[in-house]
Design an enzyme around this catalytic site. Structure first.
Site, mmCIF file in Angstrom:
data_model
loop_
_atom_site.group_PDB
_atom_site.id
_atom_site.type_symbol
_atom_site.label_atom_id
_atom_site.label_comp_id
_atom_site.label_asym_id
_atom_site.label_seq_id
_atom_site.Cartn_x
_atom_site.Cartn_y
_atom_site.Cartn_z
ATOM 1 N N GLU A 178 62.438 -1.647 61.018
ATOM 2 C CA GLU A 178 61.116 -0.979 61.011
ATOM 3 C C GLU A 178 60.581 -0.663 59.617
ATOM 4 O O GLU A 178 59.701 0.178 59.464
ATOM 5 C CB GLU A 178 61.144 0.293 61.874
ATOM 6 C CG GLU A 178 61.220 -0.043 63.346
ATOM 7 C CD GLU A 178 61.239 1.167 64.263
ATOM 8 O OE1 GLU A 178 60.831 2.258 63.836
ATOM 9 O OE2 GLU A 178 61.656 0.999 65.419
ATOM 10 N N TYR A 180 62.158 0.807 57.188
ATOM 11 C CA TYR A 180 62.722 2.015 56.573
ATOM 12 C C TYR A 180 63.677 1.623 55.432
ATOM 13 O O TYR A 180 63.881 0.448 55.136
ATOM 14 C CB TYR A 180 63.457 2.851 57.639
ATOM 15 C CG TYR A 180 62.523 3.553 58.601
ATOM 16 C CD1 TYR A 180 61.617 4.515 58.149
ATOM 17 C CD2 TYR A 180 62.542 3.266 59.963
ATOM 18 C CE1 TYR A 180 60.767 5.167 59.032
ATOM 19 C CE2 TYR A 180 61.691 3.911 60.851
ATOM 20 C CZ TYR A 180 60.796 4.869 60.380
ATOM 21 O OH TYR A 180 59.957 5.505 61.252
ATOM 22 N N ARG A 228 70.733 -0.989 63.843
ATOM 23 C CA ARG A 228 69.390 -1.392 64.316
ATOM 24 C C ARG A 228 68.823 -2.382 63.310
ATOM 25 O O ARG A 228 68.561 -2.044 62.155
ATOM 26 C CB ARG A 228 68.490 -0.159 64.426
ATOM 27 C CG ARG A 228 67.168 -0.418 65.099
ATOM 28 C CD ARG A 228 67.178 0.074 66.513
ATOM 29 N NE ARG A 228 66.093 -0.499 67.303
ATOM 30 C CZ ARG A 228 65.136 0.204 67.883
ATOM 31 N NH1 ARG A 228 65.091 1.506 67.741
ATOM 32 N NH2 ARG A 228 64.206 -0.394 68.605
ATOM 33 N N HIS A 266 56.400 -0.621 60.098
ATOM 34 C CA HIS A 266 55.277 0.257 60.446
ATOM 35 C C HIS A 266 53.984 -0.206 59.786
ATOM 36 O O HIS A 266 52.903 0.065 60.283
ATOM 37 C CB HIS A 266 55.579 1.699 60.055
ATOM 38 C CG HIS A 266 56.572 2.336 60.986
ATOM 39 N ND1 HIS A 266 56.382 2.378 62.346
ATOM 40 C CD2 HIS A 266 57.768 2.918 60.767
ATOM 41 C CE1 HIS A 266 57.409 2.975 62.916
ATOM 42 N NE2 HIS A 266 58.269 3.301 61.980
ATOM 43 N N GLN A 353 49.735 7.389 73.862
ATOM 44 C CA GLN A 353 48.833 8.532 73.690
ATOM 45 C C GLN A 353 49.535 9.880 73.562
ATOM 46 O O GLN A 353 49.059 10.736 72.826
ATOM 47 C CB GLN A 353 47.843 8.577 74.856
ATOM 48 C CG GLN A 353 46.745 7.550 74.722
ATOM 49 C CD GLN A 353 45.828 7.527 75.925
ATOM 50 O OE1 GLN A 353 45.757 6.534 76.616
ATOM 51 N NE2 GLN A 353 45.138 8.612 76.184
#
Ligand code: FAD
Ligand code: NAP
Ligand code: SF4
Length: 687
Positions: A178, A180, A228, A266, A353
């Site tokens: 991701e 990171y 991961r 991201h 949401q």
């Protein structure tokens, strides 16, 4: 029963034989193949929320998931996601975690702590990374670590793993994807070093391998170590497929027990988890990795129902399925799969949401379809002390949740819906391309109402007189909203349709269309109008549209996007001057804006609507009504907000019958299904 080499036991007589079979991972046996993936709830950040977090996890453990991965904990302050965010750096903090691990173990579950170092995504001025390159989504430039600094970081990861072990966790997951910290070392995009931690693929992956090796040495063999791994970075300068495979193999060789996967950084401009991403879109990439390693690999991203999960496992694309948001939506997902009751699952519709959009504004994460998520302690639906006869008027999200939860508490509930089907405005939403998942929510409520013995009266526009004659103890008015038709001269021209007439009634529409109003619905309608009627959510088309290629074909798996042509020319208009879509949510707004741009939608702002006639829509711009222009369009679709339906309120309240008004009937402004479902649930908890 069939036994496989890995200790895998498959019972083919059950509906999801692979999904529900145990698997040995390292020295640990998982009772089924479902991992609850990490999602940061916000409850991790404050010591006072430990009890709530423990109950949140305990409910998921009761629901049968084999292994829970916590939200990310930083191994030191430089790795914080946010200032004063979650970290695990000392014994005092570790002691608090006992409450969590004990709660999960009491329910027969297993839990691993995720170690997440945010690197340059850390939202604070003291962030660090491989190189001093600022992330496009963070104003803070990271400091480049020295070689000693890198060693110190590795020791902190190891300390964090040791503390997790002392706190009773069954293992750790090292976040390596991701975009990171670790991913920042792995990729040339963010690692420009020329020392032992950069310059060659071997050097770039050294930190990941060292962290895994040293953690394994510190925790011994009977403790899960999961890594991961990013399957495709989906950014320019991302890792090559060869690098990813080599890393997975190195990790296996230093004692990692399993690889969990993820896709994209991201900052990448390809959506990976929103509802318009086809289900299981990236499982085939996981399948490619599976063939190169001997340890189990978990597939993730947009897997939300047992059929899809079983399919991925039986194709051999993965041995485990990791789902985070679906476990928020339905903690009992696994139990329902075990009971062959997939139609009772409250499916995650990937709307973001109440989960990720909350996380981005530092609100505790919950779930649009399950407002109890993260609020297990304070929002309890206990059996009612006195059984009542309750009428619920309106089968939109507000009425559905109020009726269901009231009935589950023991009340005798009748639900009246004027339309022939349930869903209300949400029934319109599910017909928008890319929102097909919304139909799952309506399916869930339909099944659950039946199971809860709610008397559902479809096609019944109930009157106040009927309700008063019905002898109800309580009446819930969830009569929702209707589209607002603004008072523009010529609004009754035959070329004008409301969004409901367009989508619900299927009224014909021309080749050139103007959309009045650019809120959430105006944007959805523009996507509806610019998408061909051909089947949506086709994976191949979707990959073309967003420029995703095979991971072997290009580093980062990116290619040039080729969006499908729009069948119409669309003008999207708003009166405000600002950027269209500015008010959309953080995690999904950019996807909508990119989609409109790709389809060539003309965006006009600061517009005054002067009149509508046979020539089209006449507009001017600005307060001084300048630059008059006629949009020569065939159809004008009005998406100018909504008005509450409150025709029953006065008579009911005047009669003295306890009357509750919820959802759009209560307040139309800024209404969404999240508010409607939560209001319905909270009311039901109190009746
Ligand atoms: P409604 O959905 O309006 O339901 C009210 C129901 O009451 C209707 O079915 C109506 O027929 C019935 N009714 C009224 N009077 C009577 C009567 N006298 N007797 C019997 N029945 C009656 N929200 C989100 O959160 N996320 C999204 O992505 C999203 N996308 C959307 C996209 C589109 C195109 C649209 C149109 C809406 C979208 N929404 C979205 C908004 C969401 O659907 C609404 O906020 C939600 O449906 C409101 O719920 P409600 O129950 O208050 O009202
Ligand atoms: P909205 O977001 O309030 O937008 C209404 C639009 O109409 C605005 O662009 C407004 O902007 C315009 N408008 C308002 N009054 C007008 C008038 N009298 N004449 C002309 N234009 C007018 O409402 P919506 O688009 O109808 O959506 C309803 C709700 O559904 C929203 O609150 C939203 O939360 C929810 N929803 C959510 C999503 C999602 O993806 N999360 C998607 C769809 C809907 P100007 O005044 O600037 O023209
Ligand atoms: Fe899924 Fe939406 Fe719930 Fe998040 S809020 S878990 S995306 S249904």
């Amino acid at each position: 029963m069939v036994r496989r080499g890995t200790g895998e036991t498959v019972n083919p007589s059950i509906r999801y034989p692979k999904l529900l079979s145990p698997l040995d991972v390292g020295t640990t046996t998982l009772k089924n193949r479902v991992i609850m993936g990490s999602i940061h709830t916000g409850l991790e950040d404050r010591a006072r929320d430990t009890g709530r977090l423990a109950e949140y996890f305990a409910e998921r453990a009761r629901g049968g998931v084999a292994l829970i991965i916590t939200g990310g904990y930083a191994p030191n302050r430089t790795g914080w996601l946010l200032p004063f965010g979650a970290k695990l750096t000392n014994r005092l903090e570790a002691r608090r975690h006992r409450r969590i691990t004990d709660a999960v173990h009491r329910e027969g579950g297993k839990i691993a702590l995720q170690i997440l170092h945010a690197g340059r995504y850390s939202y604070q001025p003291f962030s660090v990374s491989a190189s001093s390159i600022k992330a496009p989504i963070n104003p803070f430039r990271p400091r480049r670590l020295t070689s000693r600094g890198v060693r110190w970081q590795i020791r902190n990861f190891v300390r964090c793993a040791r503390l997790a072990q002392s706190a009773g966790y069954d293992g750790v997951e090292i976040m390596g994807g991701e975009g990171y910290f670790i991913n920042q070392f792995l990729s040339e995009r963010t690692n420009r070093r020329r020392d032992e931690w950069g310059g060659s693929p071997e050097n770039r992956r050294r930190i990941a391998v060292e962290i895994a090796r040293e953690i394994r040495a510190a925790v011994g063999k009977d403790f899960l170590v999961i890594f991961r791994l990013s399957m495709a970075d989906l950014v320019e300068g991302g890792q090559s497929w060869g690098d990813i495979v080599a890393l997975a193999q190195d990790l296996e060789s230093v004692g990692v027990d399993a690889i969990n996967t993820d896709i994209g950084w991201h900052e990448s401009r390809v959506p990976t988890i929103v509802t318009s991403v086809p289900r299981g879109a990236f499982a085939d990439i996981t399948g490619k990795l599976e063939k190169h390693v001997g340890i189990p690999v978990a597939a993730s991203n947009r897997i939300n129902m047992p059929d899809m999960a079983e399919n991925i496992l039986s194709r051999g694309d993965a041995q485990l399925i990791s789902m985070a948001r679906p476990m928020l939506a339905d903690p009992f997902w696994v139990r329902k799969a075990e009971a062959d009751a997939a139609d009772s699952i409250n499916t995650c519709i990937a709307c973001n949401q109440a989960c990720l959009d909350h996380a981005f504004v530092h609100k505790t994460v919950s779930c649009l379809v399950n407002p109890r998520a993260g609020r297990e302690v304070e929002l309890q639906l206990l059996p009612a002390r006195k059984t009542k006869k309750v009428a619920v008027v309106g089968g939109g999200p507000a009425g559905l949740s109020a009726a269901l939860e009231s009935a589950r508490r023991g009340h005798a509930v009748s639900l009246f819906e004027a339309r022939d089907q349930l869903g209300g405005q949400f029934g319109i939403a599910q017909r928008i391309p890319g929102k097909e998942e919304f139909s799952e929510t309506i399916r869930y409520f339909t099944t659950a109402l039946r199971q809860a013995d709610v008397a559902v009266h479809l096609g019944h526009k109930v009157t106040a007189a009927e309700l008063l004659a019905g002898g109800f103890d309580d009446v819930v008015l969830a009569t929702g909203v209707v589209p607002r038709m603004p008072s523009i001269p010529g609004i009754d021209h035959p070329s004008v349709l409301s969004y409901a007439q367009l989508v619900e009634e299927g009224k014909p529409v021309g080749d050139r269309v103007a959309v009045i109003g650019a809120g959430g619905i105006g944007i959805d309608i523009s996507e509806f109008l610019t998408t061909d009627a051909s089947p949506t959510l086709d994976l191949k088309e979707w990959k073309q549209e967003w420029g995703v290629t095979e991971p072997e074909a290009a580093p980062g798996a990116l290619t040039t996007p080729v969006p499908a042509r729009s069948p119409r020319e669309v003008y999207l208009l708003q009166r405000k001057k600002g950027r269209i879509g500015a008010g959309l949510a953080k995690t999904t707004g950019w996807v909508h804006r990119a989609a409109l741009k790709a389809k060539g939608v003309h965006e006009l702002t600061g517009v005054n609507y002067e009149r509508i006639d046979d020539d089209g829509l006449h507009i001017t711009f600005g307060e001084r009504r300048e630059n008059p222009r006629t949009l020569d369009v065939d159809t004008i679709v009005v998406c100018a907000g909504q008005e509450s339906v409150r025709d029953l309120v006065d008579q009911l309240t005047e009669s003295g019958t306890p009357t509750h008004v919820i959802g759009g009937a209560d307040v139309a402004a800024e209404l969404d299904a999240k508010r409607a479902i939560e209001q319905g649930t909270r009311l039901a908890a109190s009746i």
